[in-house]
Design an enzyme around this catalytic site. Structure first.
Site, PDB file in Angstrom:
ATOM      1  N   CYS A 110       0.812  -1.230   0.000  1.00 20.84           N
ATOM      2  CA  CYS A 110       0.000   0.000   0.000  1.00 20.84           C
ATOM      3  C   CYS A 110       0.839   1.272   0.000  1.00 20.84           C
ATOM      4  O   CYS A 110       0.642   2.161  -0.842  1.00 20.84           O
ATOM      5  CB  CYS A 110      -1.003  -0.003   1.148  1.00 20.84           C
ATOM      6  SG  CYS A 110      -0.277   0.045   2.806  1.00 20.84           S
ATOM      7  N   HIS A 152      -2.655   0.922   7.025  1.00 29.10           N
ATOM      8  CA  HIS A 152      -2.982   0.714   5.610  1.00 29.10           C
ATOM      9  C   HIS A 152      -3.374   2.051   5.012  1.00 29.10           C
ATOM     10  O   HIS A 152      -3.845   2.947   5.720  1.00 29.10           O
ATOM     11  CB  HIS A 152      -4.117  -0.302   5.455  1.00 29.10           C
ATOM     12  CG  HIS A 152      -4.388  -0.671   4.034  1.00 29.10           C
ATOM     13  ND1 HIS A 152      -3.473  -1.345   3.257  1.00 29.10           N
ATOM     14  CD2 HIS A 152      -5.462  -0.444   3.242  1.00 29.10           C
ATOM     15  CE1 HIS A 152      -3.980  -1.528   2.044  1.00 29.10           C
ATOM     16  NE2 HIS A 152      -5.180  -0.977   2.009  1.00 29.10           N
ATOM     17  N   HIS A 207      -6.027   1.078  -3.871  1.00 26.53           N
ATOM     18  CA  HIS A 207      -5.006   0.642  -2.908  1.00 26.53           C
ATOM     19  C   HIS A 207      -4.428  -0.703  -3.322  1.00 26.53           C
ATOM     20  O   HIS A 207      -4.934  -1.359  -4.227  1.00 26.53           O
ATOM     21  CB  HIS A 207      -5.592   0.580  -1.498  1.00 26.53           C
ATOM     22  CG  HIS A 207      -6.615  -0.498  -1.316  1.00 26.53           C
ATOM     23  ND1 HIS A 207      -6.562  -1.410  -0.297  1.00 26.53           N
ATOM     24  CD2 HIS A 207      -7.729  -0.819  -2.025  1.00 26.53           C
ATOM     25  CE1 HIS A 207      -7.599  -2.231  -0.367  1.00 26.53           C
ATOM     26  NE2 HIS A 207      -8.320  -1.895  -1.415  1.00 26.53           N
TER      27      HIS A 207
END
Length: 172
Positions: free
Chosen positions: A76, A128, A140
């Site tokens: 990510c 994240h 993502h």
């Protein structure tokens, strides 16, 4: 004579500690000067749109923990730092929490395409992240199902873990 010598040594020791502590303190801001954090910012607003377009070109790129380029795979923060570097020529750190520290916080209600969204997916802040692309969606590199993809912000998994939003644009 010994008690005077001991007292003198204590005075010297205390003086040394005060001097050492004084050297480690940060200077106070000049009165009347607001202290403003220095955030990573893009050179112009059109780069935010370029970030979205560049990220869309990475759809279906394989996930790889620690990955920072599409040939080897992306995680990510690797995806975000790679995209930002390709568009701006400047590199962000390869860590979601470090990127959060370097970018300007905004309210989720202020999200614009090219802004960053952060999630608490591992019981720690900013574990994240992704790039907001507009229309309630973000892109993502998730570890599950293994490739870069688009999700809705109101997805129950992500909406319950939303941890904040950041902008790469200057506040002005």
């Amino acid at each position: 004579m010994l008690p005077v010598f001991t007292h003198c040594c204590r005075c010297v020791a205390v003086t040394m500690l005060v001097l050492i502590a004084g050297c480690s303190m940060l200077p106070s801001p000049t009165p009347g000067t607001p202290s403003r954090p220095s955030y990573f910012t893009l050179d112009d607003r059109t780069q935010a749109r370029e970030i979205v377009l560049f990220a869309m070109g990475l759809l279906d790129t394989d996930y790889r923990f620690g990955g920072r380029n599409p040939d080897a795979g992306l995680d990510c923060s690797g995806m975000v730092s790679y995209v930002v570097e390709q568009v701006s020529g400047r590199r962000l750190p390869h860590s979601a929490s470090a990127i959060a520290d370097r970018t300007r916080p905004i309210k989720v209600s202020q999200l614009q395409p090219g802004d960053l969204v952060f999630f608490n997916t591992m019981k720690r802040r900013y574990s994240h992240m992704g790039i907001y692309i507009g229309d309630g969606k973000f892109i993502h590199a998730p570890s599950s199902r293994g490739s870069v993809r688009i999700e809705r912000m109101n997805n129950p998994y992500f909406s319950s873990r939303l941890d904040g939003a950041r902008s790469l644009l200057d506040a002005g």
